[in-house]
Design a protein around this motif. Sequence first.
Motif, PDB file in Angstrom:
ATOM      1  N   TYR A 108       4.753   3.113 -11.285  1.00 19.61           N
ATOM      2  CA  TYR A 108       3.977   3.739 -10.222  1.00 19.61           C
ATOM      3  C   TYR A 108       2.532   4.054 -10.611  1.00 19.61           C
ATOM      4  CZ  TYR A 108       8.911   4.811  -9.327  1.00 19.61           C
ATOM      5  OH  TYR A 108      10.267   4.726  -9.184  1.00 19.61           O
ATOM      6  N   SER A 109       2.120   3.751 -11.793  1.00 18.26           N
ATOM      7  CA  SER A 109       0.826   4.218 -12.295  1.00 18.26           C
ATOM      8  C   SER A 109      -0.372   3.448 -11.743  1.00 18.26           C
ATOM      9  CB  SER A 109       0.810   4.167 -13.826  1.00 18.26           C
ATOM     10  OG  SER A 109       1.022   2.837 -14.275  1.00 18.26           O
ATOM     11  N   THR A 110      -0.156   2.285 -11.169  1.00 23.41           N
ATOM     12  CA  THR A 110      -1.266   1.515 -10.606  1.00 23.41           C
ATOM     13  C   THR A 110      -0.970   1.145  -9.159  1.00 23.41           C
ATOM     14  OG1 THR A 110      -0.382  -0.672 -11.212  1.00 23.41           O
ATOM     15  CG2 THR A 110      -1.713   0.497 -12.877  1.00 23.41           C
ATOM     16  N   HIS A 111      -2.020   0.776  -8.449  1.00 27.30           N
ATOM     17  CA  HIS A 111      -1.871   0.380  -7.049  1.00 27.30           C
ATOM     18  C   HIS A 111      -0.898  -0.795  -6.908  1.00 27.30           C
ATOM     19  CE1 HIS A 111      -3.028  -0.547  -2.891  1.00 27.30           C
ATOM     20  NE2 HIS A 111      -3.137  -1.810  -3.270  1.00 27.30           N
ATOM     21  N   THR A 112      -1.050  -1.772  -7.776  1.00 27.25           N
ATOM     22  CA  THR A 112      -0.184  -2.950  -7.710  1.00 27.25           C
ATOM     23  C   THR A 112       1.270  -2.591  -7.998  1.00 27.25           C
ATOM     24  OG1 THR A 112      -1.998  -4.396  -8.371  1.00 27.25           O
ATOM     25  CG2 THR A 112       0.238  -5.245  -8.662  1.00 27.25           C
ATOM     26  N   ALA A 113       1.470  -1.758  -9.008  1.00 27.30           N
ATOM     27  CA  ALA A 113       2.831  -1.369  -9.380  1.00 27.30           C
ATOM     28  C   ALA A 113       3.503  -0.583  -8.260  1.00 27.30           C
ATOM     29  CB  ALA A 113       2.799  -0.551 -10.667  1.00 27.30           C
ATOM     30  N   ARG A 114       2.756   0.340  -7.650  1.00 22.41           N
ATOM     31  CA  ARG A 114       3.334   1.115  -6.547  1.00 22.41           C
ATOM     32  C   ARG A 114       3.685   0.210  -5.377  1.00 22.41           C
ATOM     33  NH1 ARG A 114      -0.729   4.541  -8.214  1.00 22.41           N
ATOM     34  NH2 ARG A 114      -2.098   3.934  -6.494  1.00 22.41           N
ATOM     35  N   VAL A 174       0.879  -1.179   0.000  1.00 24.55           N
ATOM     36  CA  VAL A 174       0.000   0.000   0.000  1.00 24.55           C
ATOM     37  C   VAL A 174       0.910   1.220   0.000  1.00 24.55           C
ATOM     38  CG1 VAL A 174      -1.779   1.278   1.232  1.00 24.55           C
ATOM     39  CG2 VAL A 174      -1.827  -1.232   1.216  1.00 24.55           C
ATOM     40  N   ALA A 175       1.045   1.824  -1.184  1.00 25.43           N
ATOM     41  CA  ALA A 175       2.036   2.892  -1.326  1.00 25.43           C
ATOM     42  C   ALA A 175       1.551   3.984  -2.285  1.00 25.43           C
ATOM     43  CB  ALA A 175       3.352   2.299  -1.839  1.00 25.43           C
ATOM     44  N   PRO A 176       2.025   5.217  -1.993  1.00 24.28           N
ATOM     45  CA  PRO A 176       2.804   5.627  -0.820  1.00 24.28           C
ATOM     46  C   PRO A 176       1.891   5.962   0.351  1.00 24.28           C
ATOM     47  CG  PRO A 176       2.600   7.476  -2.318  1.00 24.28           C
ATOM     48  CD  PRO A 176       1.897   6.322  -2.973  1.00 24.28           C
ATOM     49  N   SER A 177       2.214   5.429   1.501  1.00 24.31           N
ATOM     50  CA  SER A 177       1.507   5.734   2.740  1.00 24.31           C
ATOM     51  C   SER A 177       2.480   5.447   3.873  1.00 24.31           C
ATOM     52  CB  SER A 177       0.244   4.875   2.873  1.00 24.31           C
ATOM     53  OG  SER A 177      -0.459   5.221   4.044  1.00 24.31           O
ATOM     54  N   ASN A 178       3.103   6.521   4.379  1.00 26.47           N
ATOM     55  CA  ASN A 178       4.183   6.324   5.327  1.00 26.47           C
ATOM     56  C   ASN A 178       4.449   7.629   6.070  1.00 26.47           C
ATOM     57  OD1 ASN A 178       6.312   5.122   6.689  1.00 26.47           O
ATOM     58  ND2 ASN A 178       7.265   4.288   4.846  1.00 26.47           N
ATOM     59  N   ILE A 179       5.437   7.600   6.945  1.00 29.30           N
ATOM     60  CA  ILE A 179       5.920   8.818   7.573  1.00 29.30           C
ATOM     61  C   ILE A 179       7.188   9.239   6.835  1.00 29.30           C
ATOM     62  CG2 ILE A 179       4.921   8.337   9.830  1.00 29.30           C
ATOM     63  CD1 ILE A 179       7.671   7.403  10.762  1.00 29.30           C
ATOM     64  N   GLU A 207       4.671  -2.848  -5.562  1.00 31.12           N
ATOM     65  CA  GLU A 207       5.876  -3.598  -5.904  1.00 31.12           C
ATOM     66  C   GLU A 207       7.130  -2.743  -5.790  1.00 31.12           C
ATOM     67  OE1 GLU A 207       4.962  -4.938  -9.803  1.00 31.12           O
ATOM     68  OE2 GLU A 207       3.741  -6.649  -9.123  1.00 31.12           O
ATOM     69  N   HIS A 208       6.956  -1.432  -5.894  1.00 28.01           N
ATOM     70  CA  HIS A 208       8.098  -0.507  -5.814  1.00 28.01           C
ATOM     71  C   HIS A 208       7.972   0.408  -4.595  1.00 28.01           C
ATOM     72  CE1 HIS A 208       7.901  -1.702 -10.103  1.00 28.01           C
ATOM     73  NE2 HIS A 208       9.232  -1.601 -10.041  1.00 28.01           N
ATOM     74  N   GLN A 209       7.426  -0.133  -3.528  1.00 27.26           N
ATOM     75  CA  GLN A 209       7.124   0.659  -2.338  1.00 27.26           C
ATOM     76  C   GLN A 209       8.361   1.328  -1.743  1.00 27.26           C
ATOM     77  OE1 GLN A 209       5.247  -1.603   0.844  1.00 27.26           O
ATOM     78  NE2 GLN A 209       4.106   0.191   1.493  1.00 27.26           N
ATOM     79  N   ALA A 210       9.429   0.578  -1.569  1.00 25.21           N
ATOM     80  CA  ALA A 210      10.616   1.117  -0.915  1.00 25.21           C
ATOM     81  C   ALA A 210      11.250   2.247  -1.720  1.00 25.21           C
ATOM     82  CB  ALA A 210      11.643   0.003  -0.684  1.00 25.21           C
ATOM     83  N   GLU A 211      11.398   2.045  -3.015  1.00 24.72           N
ATOM     84  CA  GLU A 211      12.037   3.094  -3.812  1.00 24.72           C
ATOM     85  C   GLU A 211      11.142   4.325  -3.905  1.00 24.72           C
ATOM     86  OE1 GLU A 211      11.356   2.203  -8.442  1.00 24.72           O
ATOM     87  OE2 GLU A 211      12.194   0.469  -7.366  1.00 24.72           O
ATOM     88  N   LEU A 212       9.823   4.119  -3.907  1.00 25.46           N
ATOM     89  CA  LEU A 212       8.899   5.249  -3.938  1.00 25.46           C
ATOM     90  C   LEU A 212       8.990   6.050  -2.639  1.00 25.46           C
ATOM     91  CD1 LEU A 212       6.748   6.574  -5.684  1.00 25.46           C
ATOM     92  CD2 LEU A 212       5.059   5.026  -4.699  1.00 25.46           C
ATOM     93  N   ASP A 213       9.067   5.351  -1.517  1.00 26.61           N
ATOM     94  CA  ASP A 213       9.213   6.048  -0.237  1.00 26.61           C
ATOM     95  C   ASP A 213      10.537   6.808  -0.168  1.00 26.61           C
ATOM     96  OD1 ASP A 213       6.770   5.436   0.881  1.00 26.61           O
ATOM     97  OD2 ASP A 213       7.475   3.651   1.948  1.00 26.61           O
TER      98      ASP A 213
END
Length: 400
Positions: free
Chosen positions: A277-283, A235-240, A285-291
């Motif tokens: 990053y364009s879809t929920h699933t893609a984001r 579930v990204a991006p959703s973080n501190i 899969e790339h959660q760490a780099e997006l954060d």
Amino acid sequence: MTENTRPLEGLRVVEMGAFIAGPFCGQMLADFGAEVIKIEAPGVGDPMRQWGRHRHNGKSLWWPVLARNKKSVTLNLKSEKGRKMARELVDSADFLVENFRAGMLEKWGMGYENLKETNPGLIMIRVSGYGQTGPYKDKPGFGSIGEAMGGIRYITGYPDRPPTRIGISIGDSLTSVFGAIGGLVALHQRQKTGKGQMVDIGIYEAVLSMMESMIPEFQFAGEIRERTGSVLPNVAPSNIYPTSTGGFFVIAANADNIFGRLCKAMGKPELAEDARYSTHTARGEHQAELDDMISEWTVNYTAKELQIMMDEHGVPAGLIFTPREMLQDPHFKARKAIIEVADKALGSVKMQNVFPYLSETPGGVKWTGPDLGEHNEAIYGDILQLSASQLEELKKEGVI
């Protein structure tokens, strides 16, 4: 309906037991107008009168909130006379809230089957570690044990560290909430049948009910959720995210359209069209780099600057509040989320309001936690018709 009328006025609750599980249920019922008579051991009282990290003028700062709107009477339930008086109080009540170990009231001749003989409309809310039945019913159970058994302890914390606890007594409080809901459901049913019933909730069950889809995930996928720290996996991006002043800021942009707005705020609208990053699933899969990418951007701004940008672009975001921020925040003030209540020992006490808000008959706080036995004369005189001399004799005998 008058301005001061509260929806549970006219209902009487006898509260037995101590600590948080159970008494928090009594607090919620009292907040909406029920008369809550709290029975406490003479000379000792509920341990919550002493609990808490801080005291002021010799008084616990926990007690004024947990026992607000309640009436306190002292009564020795280990004595035959004390149990007789308690039984008489319960006979006059709509609810009995108790959180003794399962079977304790039965030993005293005050189990539900006994009590309903003289008060068939009684709704008995029983809060315990494991419930009133089952092989564990006789075991002692505290909130921390229920949290562990119910599943929340295992998933709380970081994956490279042991399970940790939430910073409040969540298991105890959740169980009380379920007890209150059960009591009000039973009250609605009593209006149809005239009969009360027993509400039975274990701490581990209240916690278990919050565990979302953990059980079917294990059943069908063989997966056991693990600790994930400040994120939900995939579930990204959703973080501190870090700020320029060393603090942290929460951003929740995990929906496609909201992520697009975050990208515009960052000055990188093209990220929303990037296949990574364009879809929920893609984001996910790339959660760490997006954060990491978002952190590199947020660290250049203060929390206030980030809040302005997020608000302008319609992105859910905000500070991690402490009481300092709560007492200064305009939304808290506008919603009257924090109120001030007069207290004899503490003066004016700030505390959370009564939630939820009701448009026609809201709850409220008339007084803070009472002194031990403060209402002995009023309750025993009015309900049990005991005279001042009888009360004095009972006091000498250690019954009250």
